[in-house]
Design a protein around this motif. Structure first.
Motif, mmCIF file in Angstrom:
data_model
loop_
_atom_site.group_PDB
_atom_site.id
_atom_site.type_symbol
_atom_site.label_atom_id
_atom_site.label_comp_id
_atom_site.label_asym_id
_atom_site.label_seq_id
_atom_site.Cartn_x
_atom_site.Cartn_y
_atom_site.Cartn_z
ATOM 1 N N GLY A 185 4.040 1.071 -4.958
ATOM 2 C CA GLY A 185 3.238 -0.029 -5.478
ATOM 3 C C GLY A 185 2.351 -0.693 -4.447
ATOM 4 N N THR A 186 2.519 -0.350 -3.180
ATOM 5 C CA THR A 186 1.726 -1.002 -2.132
ATOM 6 C C THR A 186 0.251 -0.635 -2.223
ATOM 7 O OG1 THR A 186 3.648 -0.968 -0.665
ATOM 8 C CG2 THR A 186 1.506 -1.347 0.356
ATOM 9 N N LEU A 187 -0.041 0.623 -2.512
ATOM 10 C CA LEU A 187 -1.431 1.066 -2.536
ATOM 11 C C LEU A 187 -2.260 0.327 -3.588
ATOM 12 C CD1 LEU A 187 -3.546 2.905 -1.339
ATOM 13 C CD2 LEU A 187 -2.772 4.734 -2.865
ATOM 14 N N PRO A 188 -1.792 0.158 -4.838
ATOM 15 C CA PRO A 188 -2.570 -0.627 -5.801
ATOM 16 C C PRO A 188 -2.797 -2.073 -5.349
ATOM 17 C CG PRO A 188 -0.904 0.660 -6.944
ATOM 18 C CD PRO A 188 -0.620 0.791 -5.486
ATOM 19 N N VAL A 189 -1.804 -2.662 -4.689
ATOM 20 C CA VAL A 189 -1.967 -4.034 -4.198
ATOM 21 C C VAL A 189 -3.049 -4.086 -3.129
ATOM 22 C CG1 VAL A 189 -0.827 -5.950 -3.017
ATOM 23 C CG2 VAL A 189 0.401 -4.661 -4.772
ATOM 24 N N PHE B 42 -0.299 -6.644 6.247
ATOM 25 C CA PHE B 42 1.122 -6.491 5.978
ATOM 26 C C PHE B 42 1.400 -5.278 5.091
ATOM 27 C CE2 PHE B 42 2.137 -11.292 6.672
ATOM 28 C CZ PHE B 42 1.947 -11.117 8.031
ATOM 29 N N GLY B 43 0.534 -5.029 4.107
ATOM 30 C CA GLY B 43 0.718 -3.863 3.253
ATOM 31 C C GLY B 43 0.525 -2.563 4.011
ATOM 32 N N THR B 44 -0.522 -2.519 4.851
ATOM 33 C CA THR B 44 -0.752 -1.322 5.658
ATOM 34 C C THR B 44 0.371 -1.138 6.671
ATOM 35 O OG1 THR B 44 -3.134 -1.711 5.422
ATOM 36 C CG2 THR B 44 -2.451 -0.132 7.099
ATOM 37 N N HIS B 45 0.841 -2.227 7.233
ATOM 38 C CA HIS B 45 1.981 -2.195 8.155
ATOM 39 C C HIS B 45 3.178 -1.508 7.509
ATOM 40 C CE1 HIS B 45 5.848 -4.357 8.981
ATOM 41 N NE2 HIS B 45 5.566 -4.053 10.236
#
Length: 367
Positions: free
Chosen positions: A40-44, A89-92
């Protein structure tokens, strides 16, 4: 001065425990789903990237004569600033996991995710994943406090000026909230691109990268420069739209990012043995911020299980409170910030902080 700590070194009445030992004990108590990459990180990231693009398009239309439009844009600049935080933070989290298996796509997403932070992904893998996580708060950690014994340098002087401590000037602390992340990136980028000899004096700790990594960092930095130039060119070379649509969101984002980062380790003692419960701090944050920021406040939990799906960090926290209540540094954001403002920021030794001028010496409050 090298730190003196070992697996048998006491911390108060406690002994240091290495990170793999925590992981070995807690892993059987967690569900297998906790170690499945979070898809779910990629859509965010895509949503927050769209927010930034929309904001730049809106800034392009701003007119200085229409002051109502300028005022109405300010709340959206705050949303854009949060998007900058989410991108980091998401990329991290994605760079600690295998959420994207296709190498070329992964490389593009990482580059776009870190571009506004001026952080080449290859450098991030080196400075954060490899150096910081492998050597947290040790002599070899490039993200620790400077040692009192380290020679004066522009890097150390800027950190003295910007970082929260008992001696920091509130004005320069405010400036540093918007700028310290940029200094961190510049310090490490220039160290590996210009020198890469492991003996550069101005970083906290000078590390080396391979020839291939160095070349890749240079290429990624060039792309990042091009991305920023394209954003500025798209908004237009007009001071007010650039201030509101480009600089202000970045300053807001950097301030939030560095506020988290300051509290992660800087008030902790130094440890040559990587003991996350001693050298890291987790924060009790409002649920809305944890939701927006991928549970980044669960920092000790992250250091025990770096590749874990962050949705499961609350379960790790519960286990730490059950099994290691006397070791676990769990503070409110206010408490963590007060510790930083009440103590000096140089390590005199592994357990003692000293001010930049050496007149204030205090034991680490979390020893």
């Amino acid at each position: 001065m090298p730190f003196s700590s070992s697996p048998a070194a006491p911390v108060g009445a406690q002994l240091l425990i290495a990170q793999p030992d925590y992981a070995k004990r807690l892993r059987p108590l967690l569900p297998d789903a906790a170690f499945t990459p979070d898809r779910g990180t990629l859509p965010v990231l895509g949503l927050n990237g769209a927010i930034l693009v929309l904001g730049w398009a809106m800034a392009r239309q701003l007119q200085v004569s229409h002051w109502q439009g300028l005022l109405l844009f300010l709340p959206f600049a705050l949303v854009m600033g949060n998007a900058v935080v989410v991108m980091l933070f998401g990329t991290h989290d994605m760079m600690h996991s295998k959420a994207i298996r296709q190498p070329q796509l992964r490389q593009v997403i990482q580059l776009l995710g870190l571009a506004l932070l001026w952080m080449p992904p290859t450098l991030w893998k080196a400075v954060h994943n490899r150096e910081h996580h492998g050597k947290t708060n040790s002599e070899q950690d490039p993200d620790r406090n400077y040692n009192a014994s380290q020679p004066a340098s522009w890097g150390k002087s800027i950190q003295n000026l910007f970082v929260p401590s008992v001696e920091v000037n509130p004005f320069w602390l405010s400036v540093g909230m918007t700028s310290a992340w940029g200094v961190h990136a510049f310090r490490n980028i220039t160290s590996v691109l210009l020198f890469n000899n492991g003996s550069t004096r101005y970083p906290v700790f000078s590390f080396q990268v391979s020839r291939r990594e160095r070349r890749q960092i240079g290429i990624e930095l060039a792309v990042i420069v091009l991305i920023h130039l394209c954003i500025i060119g798209f908004i237009g070379l007009r001071p007010v739209p650039l201030l509101l649509g480009y600089f202000l969101p970045i300053w807001i984002g950097y301030s939030v990012v560095i506020a988290y980062i300051y509290t992660n380790h800087m008030a902790c003692r130094a440890t040559d043995t990587n003991d996350p419960l001693i050298n890291s701090i987790s924060l009790k944050m409002p649920a809305i911020l944890d939701t927006l920021h991928f549970n980044f406040s669960y920092h000790t939990e992250h250091h025990i299980f770096p590749g874990m799906n962050p949705e499961y960090y609350p379960q790790v926290r519960a286990l730490l409170q059950e099994h290691y209540p006397e070791r676990f540094n769990l503070l409110s954001a206010r408490q963590a910030w007060q510790l930083l403002r009440q103590t000096p920021r140089h390590y005199l030794d592994a357990n003692t902080f000293a001010s930049s001028c050496g007149t204030i010496i205090q034991p680490c409050p979390l020893s």
